[in-house]
Design a protein around this motif. Structure first.
Motif, PDB file in Angstrom:
ATOM      1  N   GLY A 262       0.541  -1.229  -0.094  1.00 49.66           N
ATOM      2  CA  GLY A 262      -0.095  -0.048   0.063  1.00 49.66           C
ATOM      3  C   GLY A 262       0.724   1.227  -0.086  1.00 49.66           C
ATOM      4  N   ALA A 263       2.240   1.169  -0.039  1.00 44.63           N
ATOM      5  CA  ALA A 263       2.948   2.532  -0.281  1.00 44.63           C
ATOM      6  C   ALA A 263       2.595   3.142  -1.229  1.00 44.63           C
ATOM      7  N   GLU A 265      -0.251   3.606  -2.846  1.00 44.24           N
ATOM      8  CA  GLU A 265      -1.312   4.673  -2.571  1.00 44.24           C
ATOM      9  C   GLU A 265      -1.266   5.571  -1.487  1.00 44.24           C
ATOM     10  N   GLN A 266      -0.578   5.061  -0.248  1.00 48.19           N
ATOM     11  CA  GLN A 266      -0.314   6.267   0.870  1.00 48.19           C
ATOM     12  C   GLN A 266       0.467   7.296   0.378  1.00 48.19           C
ATOM     13  N   ALA A 267       1.491   7.261  -0.855  1.00 47.58           N
ATOM     14  CA  ALA A 267       2.539   8.236  -1.118  1.00 47.58           C
ATOM     15  C   ALA A 267       1.605   9.151  -1.949  1.00 47.58           C
ATOM     16  N   GLU A 269      -1.696   9.533  -2.011  1.00 52.58           N
ATOM     17  CA  GLU A 269      -2.532  10.251  -0.987  1.00 52.58           C
ATOM     18  C   GLU A 269      -1.863  11.510  -0.348  1.00 52.58           C
ATOM     19  N   GLN A 270      -0.754  11.038   0.107  1.00 56.12           N
ATOM     20  CA  GLN A 270      -0.014  12.225   0.842  1.00 56.12           C
ATOM     21  C   GLN A 270       0.307  13.365   0.185  1.00 56.12           C
ATOM     22  N   THR A 273      -3.211  15.363  -0.572  1.00 59.86           N
ATOM     23  CA  THR A 273      -3.374  16.120   0.793  1.00 59.86           C
ATOM     24  C   THR A 273      -2.621  17.457   0.936  1.00 59.86           C
ATOM     25  N   ALA A 314       6.712   6.563  -4.665  1.00 56.81           N
ATOM     26  CA  ALA A 314       6.774   5.848  -3.473  1.00 56.81           C
ATOM     27  C   ALA A 314       8.116   5.150  -3.096  1.00 56.81           C
ATOM     28  N   GLN A 317      10.387   7.729  -1.519  1.00 59.81           N
ATOM     29  CA  GLN A 317       9.941   8.015  -0.098  1.00 59.81           C
ATOM     30  C   GLN A 317      10.504   7.035   0.782  1.00 59.81           C
TER      31      GLN A 317
END
Length: 552
Positions: A262-263, A265-267, A269-270, A273, A314, A317
């Motif tokens: 999920g890295a 998707e998280q990157a 979304e970050q 945002t 990602a 990151q």
């Protein structure tokens, strides 16, 4: 006295001269530059320091150069310092000061040439990262040689280097690879967008042999099995080939982990945002043109699926999360756009864009009998790492790929690199090392142990040239690290070999006594010079991952 030592002496002397004359010594740069003049008649070293600072202290360059020349000439290390032109300073070292370089080399041994400029810097060095869909081609082979050498050079300057291989086991190219394997197993033609070559047939046959009944599985299950086992086998072969080539990695990072965890998707979304992506035409974009890209890049497609760059973001990151201060990417000639998008990713996460460095390597071609070698039977369409090694060996392969700037394309002439002669650069350097070993071995037949070397006796031009070339080595290594250019080491080694070969061939430079002659302090000094030359040749070849043979 190395160039660095001379620069220190020059700065100390200049500061003293300025203070004695009531002038401001704070204008002196922290590091003074000294260079070896092209014309040896102009001395051993030259500097333009007087021209740099004279105006700042209110005097003219020639006057300041004259003060410096007088002060330097009064020191034991300097034979003569002379003013030239508008204010250049030409310096000739005393023989004893030059000889000190030999002692320095021998005292430092394998550590001679190392430095501390990168101490405390944690570097992630990613290179090769070839897709596990076929053998490593020549472009990847160039990075295997250059990347490994660069890692050694950066570490020699104190950096903590992690060599990393990004294992591309996710995406469309892996599906094409799997379909090619299935087609081979079924006896069908290679898919139009698939991979061909003997290696596909071999891997496919191995999978069928290890999994009886695999061809009777439903198509989806069969495809997944061929994908999974095909990638495993292909990457195992890639790792084995690279290991035989002398290139190993500290980390093998699986691209699929970024998606599975999920890295990605998280990157994404970050960045959404934080406002570091913008929305257009239903997709989310990153402003990579601000960092030199030819166009902004889609990160999240309008259908909600991540674009390829999302994985790169990602991955960056992830690297920063592992504590790396600098991420160096070594990419192929068709990846110029990655410079802007990776720097944009760094900036989007709040990092300095210079946390990312991207080195782009140009094409490599093989030539034989004046004609390009275009195809490998095993790989189907490309020349591979193994093809090059089979043709000229590991040492010549690595050296031929490292000795030119990665910014230029290179042609490797197989007719040249297989010759045991001076026109073959790696042979020329390795033979110089072997010649030093032969002299050192033969010296065991003489009574050198009881005779102390007198370096001040080495006043001949050939001796001085060789000593000064040895003294240049630390600066060459430091510059190679700073500029990320391993080819500087190779070219230096060729220069050193070019100075050493005439030295050893000159009857006036005899190291070993003739017949029953006694060993003299000059013989002993020259033997130490040969030992130092052997050490520096070995050190440089080691940085390039090339062997230093004792006999040839």
């Amino acid at each position: 006295m190395t160039p660095a030592d001379l620069a220190d002496l020059l700065r100390t002397t200049a500061a003293k001269v300025l203070v004695e004359r009531g002038l401001d010594s704070s204008v002196l740069p922290e590091q003074l530059s000294v260079e070896r003049p092209r014309n040896p008649d102009h001395g051993d070293y030259a500097t333009n320091i007087a021209m740099q600072v004279a105006k700042k202290v209110g005097t003219n360059p020639r006057e300041l150069a004259t003060w410096l020349a007088d002060a330097l000439s009064a020191t034991d290390a300097i034979e003569v310092a002379e003013v030239a032109g508008p204010g250049f300073l030409n310096i000739r070292l005393a023989a004893s000061a030059q000889g000190a370089i030999v002692a320095q080399v021998l005292a430092a041994a394998e550590n001679y040439g190392t430095g501390k400029s990168l101490t405390g810097t944690n570097i992630n060095l990613e290179f090769v990262s070839a897709n596990p869909t076929g053998p490593v081609h020549l472009g990847g082979t160039r990075w295997a040689a250059v990347g490994d050498a660069l890692g050694r050079i950066l570490a020699a300057q104190g950096a903590d280097v992690t060599r990393e291989y990004y294992f591309n086991d996710h995406g469309a190219q892996i599906d094409r690879f799997a379909r090619s394997l299935v087609a081979a197993a079924l006896g069908e033609p290679t898919p139009e967008d698939g991979y061909a070559g003997e290696y596909i047939q071999d891997i496919s046959a191995g999978i069928v042999a290890a999994n009886p009944g695999v061809l009777d599985l439903p198509a989806d299950e069969r495809h997944e099995l061929f994908r999974r086992e095909g990638v495993t086998q292909m990457f195992a072969q890639i790792r084995a080939d690279l290991h035989e080539f002398g290139t190993d990695f500290d980390v093998y990072f699986n691209e699929s982990e970024l998606f599975a965890s999920g890295a990605v998707e998280q990157a994404v979304e970050q960045l959404k945002t934080s406002g570091n992506l913008y929305e257009k035409d239903g997709a989310w974009w990153i402003a990579s043109t601000e960092y030199g890209d030819d166009k902004d890049r889609v990160v999240l497609k309008s259908d909600g699926n991540a674009a390829y760059i999302a994985g790169d973001i990602a991955y960056f990151q992830n690297k920063r999360g592992r504590g790396f201060d600098l991420a160096i990417y070594m990419l192929g000639a068709d990846h110029h756009g990655y410079i802007g998008r990776l720097k944009a990713a760094a900036a989007a996460f709040g990092d300095d864009p210079n946390t990312v460095e991207v080195l782009i390597g140009q094409m490599v071609n093989l030539v034989r009998d004046g004609e390009a070698v275009k195809m490998s039977k095993r790989a189907g369409t490309v020349v591979t790492l193994n093809d090059l090694v089979e043709a000229i060996g590991v040492d010549a392969s690595r050296y031929s790929l490292v000795r030119s700037s990665v910014n230029s394309s290179i042609d490797i002439d197989l007719d040249v690199w297989t010759k045991a002669g001076n026109e073959n650069p790696v042979y020329y350097v390795q033979y110089a090392h072997a010649r030093t070993c032969r002299i050192i071995d033969n010296a065991k037949n003489f009574e050198f142990a009881s005779v102390a070397p007198d370096f001040a006796l080495m006043t001949a031009d050939r001796e001085g040239d060789l000593i000064r070339t040895l003294g240049d080595y630390p600066r060459v290594v430091a510059t190679a690290a700073e500029t990320r250019e391993p080819h500087r080491i190779a070219r230096y080694l060729e220069e050193l070999a070019g100075v050493y070969h005439p030295f050893q061939s000159d009857d006036d430079m005899r190291v070993l006594p003739k017949g029953d002659e006694a060993v003299t302090p000059l013989n002993a000094a020259r033997l130490e010079l040969v030992r130092a030359t052997r050490q520096v040749l070995a050190n440089g070849l080691t940085l390039l991952g090339v062997s230093a043979p004792e006999r040839m």
